[in-house]
Design a protein around this motif. Sequence first.
Motif, short mmCIF file in Angstrom:
data_model
loop_
_atom_site.label_atom_id
_atom_site.label_comp_id
_atom_site.label_asym_id
_atom_site.label_seq_id
_atom_site.Cartn_x
_atom_site.Cartn_y
_atom_site.Cartn_z
N ASP A 90 -14.02 -4.35 -15.86
CA ASP A 90 -15.44 -4.80 -15.56
C ASP A 90 -15.91 -4.29 -14.18
N LEU A 91 -15.10 -3.67 -13.45
CA LEU A 91 -15.37 -3.08 -12.01
C LEU A 91 -14.35 -2.17 -11.79
N SER A 92 -14.95 -0.83 -11.13
CA SER A 92 -13.99 0.28 -10.92
C SER A 92 -13.97 0.22 -9.35
N ILE A 93 -12.95 0.54 -8.70
CA ILE A 93 -12.93 0.52 -7.13
C ILE A 93 -12.34 1.74 -6.85
N VAL A 94 -12.73 2.28 -5.80
CA VAL A 94 -12.13 3.42 -5.03
C VAL A 94 -12.16 3.11 -3.67
N THR A 95 -10.87 3.34 -3.02
CA THR A 95 -10.89 2.81 -1.40
C THR A 95 -10.73 4.29 -0.67
N VAL A 96 -11.35 3.84 0.53
CA VAL A 96 -11.00 5.19 1.50
C VAL A 96 -9.76 4.61 2.55
N ASP A 97 -8.86 5.77 2.68
CA ASP A 97 -7.97 5.51 3.72
C ASP A 97 -6.50 5.79 2.79
N GLY A 98 -6.29 5.03 1.89
CA GLY A 98 -4.89 5.41 1.07
C GLY A 98 -3.62 5.04 1.69
N THR A 99 -3.69 4.17 2.49
CA THR A 99 -2.34 3.77 3.34
C THR A 99 -1.46 3.08 2.26
N GLU A 100 -0.21 2.78 2.69
CA GLU A 100 0.67 2.15 1.82
C GLU A 100 0.29 0.79 1.34
N LEU A 101 -0.91 0.35 1.66
CA LEU A 101 -1.29 -1.00 1.25
C LEU A 101 -2.06 -0.75 0.00
N THR A 102 -2.28 0.19 -0.28
CA THR A 102 -2.71 0.38 -2.03
C THR A 102 -1.79 0.37 -2.87
#
Lengths: 330, 330
Positions: free
Chosen positions: A266-278
């Motif tokens: 229902d929702l796409s997400i792109v994140t900025v940074d890409g640290t291990e958190l992802t």
Amino acid sequence: MTITIKDIAHKAGISTASVSRILTNRGRFSEDTAQRVRELANELGYFKNQSAADLSQKASRVIGVLVPITHTNFADEIIKGMQHKAYELGYELLIAFVETNSQQQTETVKSLLSRQLLAVVMLALDIEDAVFDILKSANVTLLSVSNQLNNDIPSISSDNYAMMHTIVDYLYDHGHRQIALIGSSDADPIVAILRRQGYIDALASHDITYNPDFIWGVEMTYQTGIEAIKKFGLPLPFTAVIGSADIISIGLLNGARDAGISVPNDLSIVTVDGTELTQLTRPVLTAAQQNFTKMGELAISNLANNSLSSHSVIFTDITFIPGGTVTTIA
Amino acid sequence: MTITIKDIAHKAGISTASVSRILTNRGRFSEDTAQRVRELANELGYFKNQSAADLSQKASRVIGVLVPITHTNFADEIIKGMQHKAYELGYELLIAFVETNSQQQTETVKSLLSRQLLAVVMLALDIEDAVFDILKSANVTLLSVSNQLNNDIPSISSDNYAMMHTIVDYLYDHGHRQIALIGSSDADPIVAILRRQGYIDALASHDITYNPDFIWGVEMTYQTGIEAIKKFGLPLPFTAVIGSADIISIGLLNGARDAGISVPNDLSIVTVDGTELTQLTRPVLTAAQQNFTKMGELAISNLANNSLSSHSVIFTDITFIPGGTVTTIA
DNA sequence: AATAATTGCGTAAACGTTTACTCAAAATAT
DNA sequence: ATATTTTGAGTAAACGTTTACGCAATTATT
């Protein structure tokens, strides 16, 4: 009762000058005496008094690093890169965590500056005017990493403008037309401005007029992500969202989940940074990954060969990580 | 062209001794001259040369901090606590990140020691013998925070033994009898030993003989959590698991999810640490939260009033956070 | 063998601050 | 008015290291 070069000189029957030359490996000395001196130094448990050395040679090999104490999970990666290069090139890092509290910030910076520093590196820091004035009056080389500042300060960062093009293009190619941007709405940090403009221009290049409402959220926090979903309500007016930091995107993901929205269906997400958190979320976040370690390395090597003019802007590469939070829509 | 107290003294028509007394606020001087000197210092943009000061006064107010560069997400909290107290009491923190690489570790420590330090604080660090020898020979006060070491070194940490009792009791009260412990299997860090023994004794106090197979995993990593679930396979032989660090517990949570195990319905999880990471998962992790900030504050205040004997062990409080990953079973 | 270049090392000053001693002047006590 | 204490400030040494300069001894060059 501390051991000084005088003690070593005395025991070895030579002058302190010779000991100094040997221990710093400068000037002329014979390998014979050198051997003896080095052994003595070890034996006596000699430690160089760096303060005395700093005082004597006016230049220093110490680089001060200002790190915001508010938990930025990528500062570690930058520091790692710096540490690595600094060790390789024989520099020393003096790391100071600074609060947002301006009063304490100036104190910390002053005490940093009271060691003679080769340079001051600011990590992801939006510097306060008062602090900037101090730094300027101290006449020390400045460098901003992972952030760009207005004040003629050289910087090393990602190309935040281009990065947004990459992200928007990717989403567009997957059929998305309604795309929100969370966490770069404020005017202040240059990075926010660049990202916002990149986002707007990228949309425009696909003949999409951007919707001002779709740019929301100032702080780079988990809460920003959580609240963003609440704010827009159901059904969400967009099919994809860009989180301007990993922690925001995790907020978006959890906010969506809490609201019964399925990611990426229902929702796409792109994140900025890409640290291990992802890697810690399910699904794993699709990310435009910044090369923080590289930034750190470049910071030190550029300071080392003094190749920074006051307006230099150095960009590091971005890696797009497909992850699992973007789906193709009709 | 740097400004020194000599410049100030000259402009003010007094001696450097007076300037020094005024600027350090020691000894005797009149408020009139003080005023004038302080103004001049400001006006000329004077910065104290701390190296010269350190050289002159043999004692220093600098505390070295060794932080493992491997991402421990709680180091920030400890540093925050230290920074806060250090600022309050007029101490300075010199933070050095150390790699696991022993060669570089000794270099870093040596360069730390070449400033004259009041003490060296080690954060969650299992120190290598070579490094320990250097520190010992440098004759500097040592303190371990969030970790206990064998070598007569004073420490500030949670009561890891008691903590496991709290956790096991909680799980027992919720009906759990088969409880695993992930991430404290190794013999080496004292913390692991204490936690393991606490776990075993707590089970024994409920007349449960512990199952050695249920203690598994050495490294405090995400991967340890992921692999733990794989290793035990389906159906899991236990109803509850204790993750010895937040990052392990997130691994457990995701590992369970990937294996189709529902948390907390099919598996209860309690995590140790309770950092912000615990808020990022769904459900939110049930945690025995350590008071890291307090540890940092205590570290500095104890060093400040020199109240650490070589065997002191100071414990900070634990807060149990119910969270959402423990369910009651029949 | 005479001259030139190089090597190894000592002398002494310098870096910027602090502080133990002085001592005159001012303030206070007798 | 004298004796005592307090105050403000100067003198000079000290902290540990580096380095420009100089010189004798060694080595290389012709």
